[in-house]
Write an enzyme that holds these catalytic residues in place. Structure first.
Site, PDB file in Angstrom:
ATOM      1  N   HIS A 123      44.908  25.944  19.065  1.00 24.41           N
ATOM      2  CA  HIS A 123      43.562  26.393  19.561  1.00 24.41           C
ATOM      3  C   HIS A 123      42.847  27.062  19.137  1.00 24.41           C
ATOM      4  O   HIS A 123      41.903  27.295  18.686  1.00 24.41           O
ATOM      5  CB  HIS A 123      43.737  27.062  21.404  1.00 24.41           C
ATOM      6  CG  HIS A 123      42.883  27.280  21.939  1.00 24.41           C
ATOM      7  ND1 HIS A 123      42.525  27.111  23.242  1.00 24.41           N
ATOM      8  CD2 HIS A 123      41.827  28.376  21.839  1.00 24.41           C
ATOM      9  CE1 HIS A 123      40.969  26.901  23.164  1.00 24.41           C
ATOM     10  NE2 HIS A 123      40.954  28.577  23.214  1.00 24.41           N
ATOM     11  N   GLU A 124      43.741  28.522  18.235  1.00 30.63           N
ATOM     12  CA  GLU A 124      42.249  28.956  17.458  1.00 30.63           C
ATOM     13  C   GLU A 124      42.051  28.304  16.743  1.00 30.63           C
ATOM     14  O   GLU A 124      41.181  28.428  15.943  1.00 30.63           O
ATOM     15  CB  GLU A 124      43.321  29.913  17.229  1.00 30.63           C
ATOM     16  CG  GLU A 124      43.416  30.948  18.818  1.00 30.63           C
ATOM     17  CD  GLU A 124      42.212  31.701  19.249  1.00 30.63           C
ATOM     18  OE1 GLU A 124      41.791  31.495  18.781  1.00 30.63           O
ATOM     19  OE2 GLU A 124      41.884  32.272  20.213  1.00 30.63           O
TER      20      GLU A 124
ATOM     21  N   HIS B 187      39.312  26.470  17.062  1.00 28.27           N
ATOM     22  CA  HIS B 187      38.035  26.648  17.239  1.00 28.27           C
ATOM     23  C   HIS B 187      37.241  27.148  15.474  1.00 28.27           C
ATOM     24  O   HIS B 187      36.081  26.770  15.272  1.00 28.27           O
ATOM     25  CB  HIS B 187      37.973  28.713  18.058  1.00 28.27           C
ATOM     26  CG  HIS B 187      37.826  28.811  19.598  1.00 28.27           C
ATOM     27  ND1 HIS B 187      37.502  28.011  20.189  1.00 28.27           N
ATOM     28  CD2 HIS B 187      38.995  28.987  20.126  1.00 28.27           C
ATOM     29  CE1 HIS B 187      37.512  28.156  21.244  1.00 28.27           C
ATOM     30  NE2 HIS B 187      38.306  28.582  21.618  1.00 28.27           N
TER      31      HIS B 187
ATOM     32  N   GLU C 113      35.677  25.698  24.361  1.00 25.99           N
ATOM     33  CA  GLU C 113      36.872  26.220  25.401  1.00 25.99           C
ATOM     34  C   GLU C 113      38.088  24.293  25.312  1.00 25.99           C
ATOM     35  O   GLU C 113      39.363  24.647  25.236  1.00 25.99           O
ATOM     36  CB  GLU C 113      37.154  26.309  26.431  1.00 25.99           C
ATOM     37  CG  GLU C 113      36.932  28.074  26.543  1.00 25.99           C
ATOM     38  CD  GLU C 113      38.097  28.864  25.265  1.00 25.99           C
ATOM     39  OE1 GLU C 113      39.365  29.562  24.891  1.00 25.99           O
ATOM     40  OE2 GLU C 113      37.517  29.399  24.300  1.00 25.99           O
TER      41      GLU C 113
ATOM     42  N   ASP D 211      40.881  23.204  23.473  1.00 18.87           N
ATOM     43  CA  ASP D 211      42.387  22.831  23.459  1.00 18.87           C
ATOM     44  C   ASP D 211      42.856  21.229  23.547  1.00 18.87           C
ATOM     45  O   ASP D 211      43.948  20.786  22.926  1.00 18.87           O
ATOM     46  CB  ASP D 211      42.225  22.439  25.320  1.00 18.87           C
ATOM     47  CG  ASP D 211      41.764  24.156  25.857  1.00 18.87           C
ATOM     48  OD1 ASP D 211      42.081  25.412  25.408  1.00 18.87           O
ATOM     49  OD2 ASP D 211      42.084  24.184  27.579  1.00 18.87           O
TER      50      ASP D 211
HETATM   51 ZN    ZN Z   1      39.288  29.370  22.769  1.00 19.80          ZN
END
Ligand code: ZN
Length: 479
Positions: free
Chosen positions: A131-132, A135, A198, A202
């Site tokens: 997930h990070e 980003h 977000e 995901d």
């Molecule tokens: Zn996040």
């Protein structure tokens, strides 16, 4: 002859190391739009390096090489299966009990020990990391970095670090907070991810998990557990991760449906995850005796490894050794068992056996930086600085071994068993690596004043001096 060869070796590898930052910056894909309004890859890299220096000065990082290597390897596997496999990510572990992970500028991904300990299997940990990573690959942080660009580089880096580490209102530099409240506020706003970001992180993260052969359900399962925890304990105990990454039932359902599209992955061997988590747990517990009693009931290798470490912590070294010998017999090549046992032997005063096990392990894994670091430490302990120095010079040939602990060991070993200029040289590298270029330059200048420096050595020291000076000039330019 050997000494000469080693000197050539040590001197030839530094230009490689120096060019590394520049090369990786050039390899970055250009995400900037055609108007050129966005932060350039080179700027982002500079901001990232400054960010990391700021992180180091504000929090304690885990230096246990077995743990840092595990996180780096897991991260590297995910990155290799992400949308930007060539982006230069760096993974590190912050010694902090809160459940959190974050992505800084330049691909610096931090994982808190609290997160590692809260995950129940590798796919959950990988889920948060993926997930990070997403980003970063999706450039979600770009606007925040752009806002930061209005500040000087060190202030921007310190502000981002303070916000991401969650210390902005606490122990962080009050001056920074006051002087730049407006900018900091705007960066903060940009770092509070939107729901769309977000969702995308995901989605891309789950895809990365599946491509990496890691169970994509790891992500929804972990989110769900975090969500249940907060319902159970109330808002006061909301994990740090949730305050920047709100988890709703919708989000859980959506990520679960997405994972279902890929299906469960084939079981992977994740014993290393369990062992690393156990290692961290025993290191961090305040009651190793009670932990030991809790572990006795189970008989898996991770529990037995935990028993050995807890025994060692409370001083029952012979018991710990018996456990480790048995574990090693069942899984003879595992580096973690071998290095743990060898270090215990050293601690017990069984120096010859300990050194022999290290040597044997290094033969099995030539040039391995973790084995090498521990072996060099042990050699120094055993008053074998000359051998430690030879080993370190050999290790430094590999980029992965050029870490702060190895440079520290080199400086120590060479101060006992090497030429005086090399001690200065090693200290200079250490200062440069931790971001203090003026001190690095000072060390090299002092090296040049030493008597007995031959022409060849002198030329190399001067070349390195030139590297550091131009790097410092460039850094000042950016500020
Ligand atoms: Zn996040």
């Amino acid at each position: 002859m050997i000494r000469r060869a080693l000197q050539i070796l040590v001197l030839t590898l530094f230009p490689l190391q120096f060019s590394h930052g520049e090369t990786s910056a050039n390899q970055l894909p250009d995400f900037g739009d055609s108007s050129g309004a966005l932060i350039s890859p080179v700027q982002e890299q500079a901001l990232g390096e400054a960010f990391m220096r700021s992180v180091r000065s504000q929090v304690k990082l885990i230096s246990d090489p077995n743990i840092t290597r595990y996180i780096s390897r897991l991260g590297a596997r995910l990155v290799a299966n992400s949308d930007t496999p060539n982006y230069p990510f760096t993974f590190f572990v912050v010694d902090d009990p809160s459940i959190n992970a974050f992505a800084g500028p330049g691909g610096y991904i931090g994982v808190h020990t609290g997160l590692l300990l809260a995950t129940e299997n590798e796919s959950e940990l990988a889920g948060v990391m993926a997930h990070e990573i997403s980003h970063v690959t999706q450039r979600h942080l770009l606007r925040a970095y752009e806002s930061a660009q209005q500040l000087s580089l060190p202030t921007a880096a310190a502000t981002i670090a303070a916000i991401l580490l969650g210390v902005a209102s606490g122990s962080a530099d009050a001056g920074i907070a006051a002087a730049t409240a407006v900018q900091a506020g705007s960066i903060q706003q940009q770092l509070n991810f939107t729901r769309a970001n977000e969702k995308e992180a995901d989605r891309i993260g789950i895809q990365t998990l599946a491509r990496s052969g890691i169970d994509p359900f790891g992500m929804p399962t972990f989110f769900e557990r975090l969500y249940q925890t907060t319902r159970l304990y109330g808002a006061s105990s909301i994990p740090e991760f949730l305050s920047t990454h709100p988890v709703t039932t919708d989000r859980i359902a959506e990520s679960r449906a997405r994972a279902a599209k890929y299906g469960h992955s084939k079981e992977r061997d994740t014993l290393e995850f369990e062992l690393i988590k156990m290692r961290l747990a025993v290191q961090h517990t305040r009651t190793p005796g009670r932990m030991l009693r809790g572990l006795q009931a189970e008989k898996g290798p991770a529990q037995r490894y935990g028993i050995a470490l807890a025994d060692w912590r409370i001083g029952k070294k012979a018991d710990a050794r018996r456990q480790l010998v048995r574990l090693r017999k069942s899984d003879p090549d595992r580096i973690l068992y071998r290095t743990t046992l060898a270090r215990l032997l050293m601690d017990e005063g069984k120096t010859r056996e300990g050194l022999k096990l290290f040597e044997d392990t290094l033969r099995l894994y030539p040039g391995d930086p973790v084995v090498g670091q521990y072996y060099a430490e042990a050699l120094l302990l055993a008053n074998k600085a000359g051998k430690a120095r030879e080993l370190i010079l050999m290790l430094l040939h590999d980029e992965h071994a050029r870490t702060v602990p190895i440079y520290k060991l080199w400086a120590r070993a060479t101060s006992i068993a090497g030429p005086a200029w090399e001690t200065r040289f090693a200290s200079a590298e250490l200062y440069a690596m931790t971001g203090n270029l003026p001190l690095a330059i000072d060390q090299l200048n002092q090296a040049l004043k030493l008597k007995g420096l031959n022409d060849y050595d002198r030329a190399r020291v001067q070349a390195r001096l030139h590297d550091f000076k131009s790097l410092l000039a460039k850094r000042k330019e950016r500020e």
